[in-house]
Design an enzyme around this catalytic site. Sequence first.
Site, short mmCIF file in Angstrom:
data_model
loop_
_atom_site.label_atom_id
_atom_site.label_comp_id
_atom_site.label_asym_id
_atom_site.label_seq_id
_atom_site.Cartn_x
_atom_site.Cartn_y
_atom_site.Cartn_z
N ALA A 134 58.68 -25.59 -36.25
CA ALA A 134 59.64 -26.05 -35.25
C ALA A 134 59.30 -25.49 -33.87
O ALA A 134 59.42 -26.19 -32.85
CB ALA A 134 61.05 -25.63 -35.65
N TYR A 165 58.34 -21.61 -37.80
CA TYR A 165 57.00 -21.70 -37.23
C TYR A 165 56.69 -23.11 -36.75
O TYR A 165 56.35 -23.33 -35.58
CB TYR A 165 55.96 -21.27 -38.26
N THR A 192 49.29 -27.53 -34.24
CA THR A 192 49.05 -27.52 -35.67
C THR A 192 49.54 -28.82 -36.30
O THR A 192 50.46 -29.46 -35.76
CB THR A 192 49.78 -26.33 -36.34
N ASP A 193 48.95 -29.18 -37.44
CA ASP A 193 49.42 -30.38 -38.13
C ASP A 193 50.74 -30.14 -38.84
O ASP A 193 51.39 -31.09 -39.30
CB ASP A 193 48.36 -30.86 -39.14
N GLU A 194 51.19 -28.87 -38.91
CA GLU A 194 52.44 -28.59 -39.60
C GLU A 194 53.66 -29.11 -38.86
O GLU A 194 54.76 -29.16 -39.43
CB GLU A 194 52.56 -27.09 -39.85
N ASN A 223 41.41 -25.42 -40.35
CA ASN A 223 39.99 -25.48 -40.62
C ASN A 223 39.32 -24.12 -40.46
O ASN A 223 38.27 -23.86 -41.04
CB ASN A 223 39.31 -26.47 -39.66
N LEU A 228 45.60 -21.13 -26.87
CA LEU A 228 45.54 -20.92 -28.31
C LEU A 228 46.58 -19.91 -28.80
O LEU A 228 46.75 -19.75 -30.00
CB LEU A 228 44.15 -20.40 -28.73
N ALA A 229 47.25 -19.23 -27.89
CA ALA A 229 48.16 -18.15 -28.28
C ALA A 229 49.33 -18.69 -29.09
O ALA A 229 49.98 -19.66 -28.70
CB ALA A 229 48.67 -17.43 -27.04
N LYS A 275 56.28 -24.64 -32.84
CA LYS A 275 55.07 -25.33 -32.37
C LYS A 275 55.39 -26.75 -31.94
O LYS A 275 54.83 -27.27 -30.97
CB LYS A 275 54.00 -25.32 -33.46
N THR A 327 57.04 -16.32 -28.28
CA THR A 327 55.62 -16.57 -28.05
C THR A 327 55.31 -18.06 -27.96
O THR A 327 54.66 -18.51 -27.01
CB THR A 327 54.78 -15.93 -29.17
N SER A 337 52.00 -17.15 -35.93
CA SER A 337 51.68 -18.10 -36.99
C SER A 337 52.13 -17.58 -38.35
O SER A 337 52.54 -16.42 -38.49
CB SER A 337 50.18 -18.39 -37.01
#
Length: 208
Positions: free
Chosen positions: A178, A176, A151-153, A206, A101-102, A180, A120, A105
């Site tokens: 990019a 961010y 993430t959905d981003e 959520n 989960l790290a 992920k 990170t 964001s």
Amino acid sequence: DILPDVGLTLSAGPPKVGKTWLNWWIAKQAVQAGKRVLFVSTEDNNRRMRDRLQQTFHEPPDDLICLAIMSQEAVLPTGPSALTYMQELVNEFKPDGIMHLAAESHVDRSIDGPGDFINTNIIGTYTLLEEARHYLNNSGNNPFVFHHISTDEVFGDLEGSNKFSESTPYNPSSPYSASKASSDHLVRSWHRTFGLPVVITNCSNNYG
């Protein structure tokens, strides 16, 4: 059942709204199911986790919950070897899964300082993937899964009433998203190239 049967290594990075609650909920479910949890995070996050577990169980079950500190410097190329540190933790704990989960964001923060997001979200993910690969190679055919929380981003902007799906092309538009998206590609490549069992979840905000 996403949670492995025996042990779970839970990585959690810098605080995000709701993330501490989500980490606590996962740890709580695992402990109630009799599973052991190794929570690897910053000192502040570990303190928050212990406080929440204290409130939940009145006394944190030290035989089931282990907290290890991962400093921010540990994932930097010029800092201590994060891979060596994770190898020591994982080899001692022997988990059936790693839940990653790290992450750094928030888009605005990534614009102000994209370097932290590269270190990170990309290098940190690479470090965990490599440790998972080496651990799985040395532990035989034990059940194992690497669960990568994304993430959905990574899919870009959503217009109108359209919906994202697993087949939506990636279209990140900030440091961010990019970073992920890059971590997602690394996870998929470790699955295809090295046979690492993985699950990727591209969640919406959520939990904050």
